[in-house]
Every structure is written in structure tokens, then in C-alpha cells.
Design an enzyme around this catalytic site. Sequence first.
Site, PDB file in Angstrom:
ATOM      1  N   ARG A 122      19.963 -56.726   9.251  1.00 54.29           N
ATOM      2  CA  ARG A 122      20.382 -58.121   9.308  1.00 54.29           C
ATOM      3  C   ARG A 122      20.368 -58.684  10.731  1.00 54.29           C
ATOM      4  NH1 ARG A 122      22.809 -60.740   5.378  1.00 54.29           N
ATOM      5  NH2 ARG A 122      23.341 -58.798   4.297  1.00 54.29           N
ATOM      6  N   GLY A 175      25.101 -37.565  -2.502  1.00 55.75           N
ATOM      7  CA  GLY A 175      25.169 -36.127  -2.280  1.00 55.75           C
ATOM      8  C   GLY A 175      25.539 -35.814  -0.847  1.00 55.75           C
ATOM      9  N   ALA A 203      23.614 -38.275   8.291  1.00 56.32           N
ATOM     10  CA  ALA A 203      22.412 -38.964   8.746  1.00 56.32           C
ATOM     11  C   ALA A 203      21.713 -38.226   9.883  1.00 56.32           C
ATOM     12  CB  ALA A 203      22.775 -40.384   9.184  1.00 56.32           C
ATOM     13  N   LYS A 219      35.943 -38.155  -2.634  1.00 54.95           N
ATOM     14  CA  LYS A 219      35.881 -37.073  -1.638  1.00 54.95           C
ATOM     15  C   LYS A 219      36.235 -37.565  -0.241  1.00 54.95           C
ATOM     16  CE  LYS A 219      31.762 -38.454   0.171  1.00 54.95           C
ATOM     17  NZ  LYS A 219      31.378 -38.641   1.579  1.00 54.95           N
ATOM     18  N   ARG A 258      33.281 -38.852   9.389  1.00 55.05           N
ATOM     19  CA  ARG A 258      34.166 -39.900   9.908  1.00 55.05           C
ATOM     20  C   ARG A 258      35.535 -39.843   9.238  1.00 55.05           C
ATOM     21  NH1 ARG A 258      29.338 -42.791   9.182  1.00 55.05           N
ATOM     22  NH2 ARG A 258      30.158 -43.715   7.267  1.00 55.05           N
TER      23      ARG A 258
END
Length: 331
Positions: free
Chosen positions: A30, A134, A138, A189, A253
Site C-alpha cells: 500500500r 502453518g 518469514a 496458538k 512476536r
Amino acid sequence: MNITILGAGAWGTALAMSLADRHSVMLWGRDAAVMQEAEQRRENTVYLPGFRLPDSLSLSSDFSAAIAHVGTDGLLLVATSLAGLRPLAMQLQPYAIPNIVWLCKGFEADTHLLPHQIVREVLGNDIPAGALSGPSFAQEVAQGLPCALAIASDNAALRELVVSAVHGPSMRIYSTDDVIGVEVGGAVKNILAIATGIIDGLKLGMNARAALITRGLVEITRFGVALGGRTETFMGLAGMGDLILTCTGDLSRNRKVGLGLAQGKKLEQIVTELGHVAEGVRCAQAVRSLAAERGIDMPITNAVAAVLFDGDLPREMVGRLLARDARNEMA
């Protein structure tokens, strides 16, 4: 195959890199300035620094051009955050898209809807749609390290299309028609990863970590089945697989949120340090509310939500969980 990925964050960029060597891939973002810099430097310095983008990967901030790239038989992948899914789906309304597959995880904050419910509400039921989920960081995907994901869709042709497109030398794709199970596993999770971060931050040991992850899987399964998912889905990649990675990986994170809370940091400080809100924070409130409405026992989720939103201390969370009555393990 022509593939467009909407969302030039870390995960969208990494997946685009993985696919660009064997498909015609366009990555849309964007922010025109970010995309222009990425084009010039051949690096996404904002969201995935340190990785050179393949020369074959096209970059664009032109939404119409990105959708046109898909054509009538390509693949449209949405790699925005969950909060960005509804606005993006609304932006897609004027276009004739052949399919849509999303990578985001969680429950919408205000409506408590799962991603597939948001997409159906905005775009209708006629477009083949699915969730790709899954255990996947990254940075590792960008490095070309092995990874396995699940494509969930009630459309068999779309499942086959995604498998043929995404399955590659370092990435295995499995398929299922249990969209609810895959989405619930990917969402809940994140809450359990916050809990695991608290356990690790308080230095309560690996025994405690193993117990929490195991009981967390029971909790995910109980919740997911109540919402319409299948038990076996939570034993797979989008359940156990994603849970293990997010609860134990240093790149997680959500685990970092738990570690910060255990160190006495305020949630606002942790979010500032991360640069954005981890999905588990948003998800905890939604799951707590849904579980209460449906009478589903979610002790770990409730304990995490109490730390995040009610002012409970991390050690109080642990004490509350340990003080629960003894019960049958499968209860």
C-alpha cells in the site's frame, strides 16, 4: 502461473521470494514510498531487511495492476494482518477475482469473526476461497529453509491449485477442507505463545513450558471443536505445528510479549518495542469473550487475558493455573 500477493510485510515478501523462481509473481504494497525503495534497492528494508529480492519479482503499489496480474486463472494471496483483511476485501469488491487465499490469523476484534467469515461477508460465497497456514517464520522462508503449510478450503479445485503453485523444493503443502480448524489453530496458538513467554521469562523451567504447551493444545482443540473444527486438524501443521513453533521460537512476536510481561514491562512499552501489536494480544480478548458466551473452559486464555487487560501480574497467572482442581487429563 501468475500470482499476486497483497501485502508487502515480512511474510508476504518472504513468500513472494519463495515463489518468484518458478512463477510470475507480483508483490503489492500500500505504501508507494516503501515499494519504490524496495524496487530501487531490491530489498524490503522496512519489513524484511537483509534479504535481496529476486530480479524476477515484480513490485507495485498500483492495486488495479496487481489484481489485473492475476488474470482469470492465476492465484491471489492476501498477506495483510487480520485487521487489514476486511478493508482489503472491500477494496476487492469491484474486481472479478478468480480466487482468494489469505495468510492472516486471528479473530476480528469487534465482530469476533474468523477470516473466512469476513471474506464471505464482504465478497460472498461464489469466489473459491481458502486459508494458508502453518508453522512459518518469514525470515526462514526468505532463507529458503524447509517449511510445511496447510491449505484449507471447501473448494477442491482451489486446494489443488494452491498445492501445485506453492509446493516446491523447500516448501511442502498439505491440504484439508477443515477451514475452521485451521483458522482456530492459527489464532489461539498466539495466546498460548504469550503464556509460554511468561513461563520462560519467569524462569519456571522446561517442565513447566512443556506442560503449558501440552495443556494449551487441549485448550485449542476444545475451543476449535466447539466452533466446528475437527479434532485431527489440531494435531497437524496448523495446530500442533504452529503451536510448537510460536511457543518456542526466538522469532515469535507473541512469545516476546510474554517475556516482556514477565520482566515487568507494560504492554504499551512492549508494543512500542515490537513496532506493532502482536496478534495474540488482539486475539485474547476475542477468544475470552467467545468462550464465555459458549461456556467453553479456557483457563490459559483467561489467565493471559487477565494479565493483558485486567491488571493481573504474571506470577498470579501461574499461581491461578496451578491452583486449579485436579481432573482427568482429557477433560
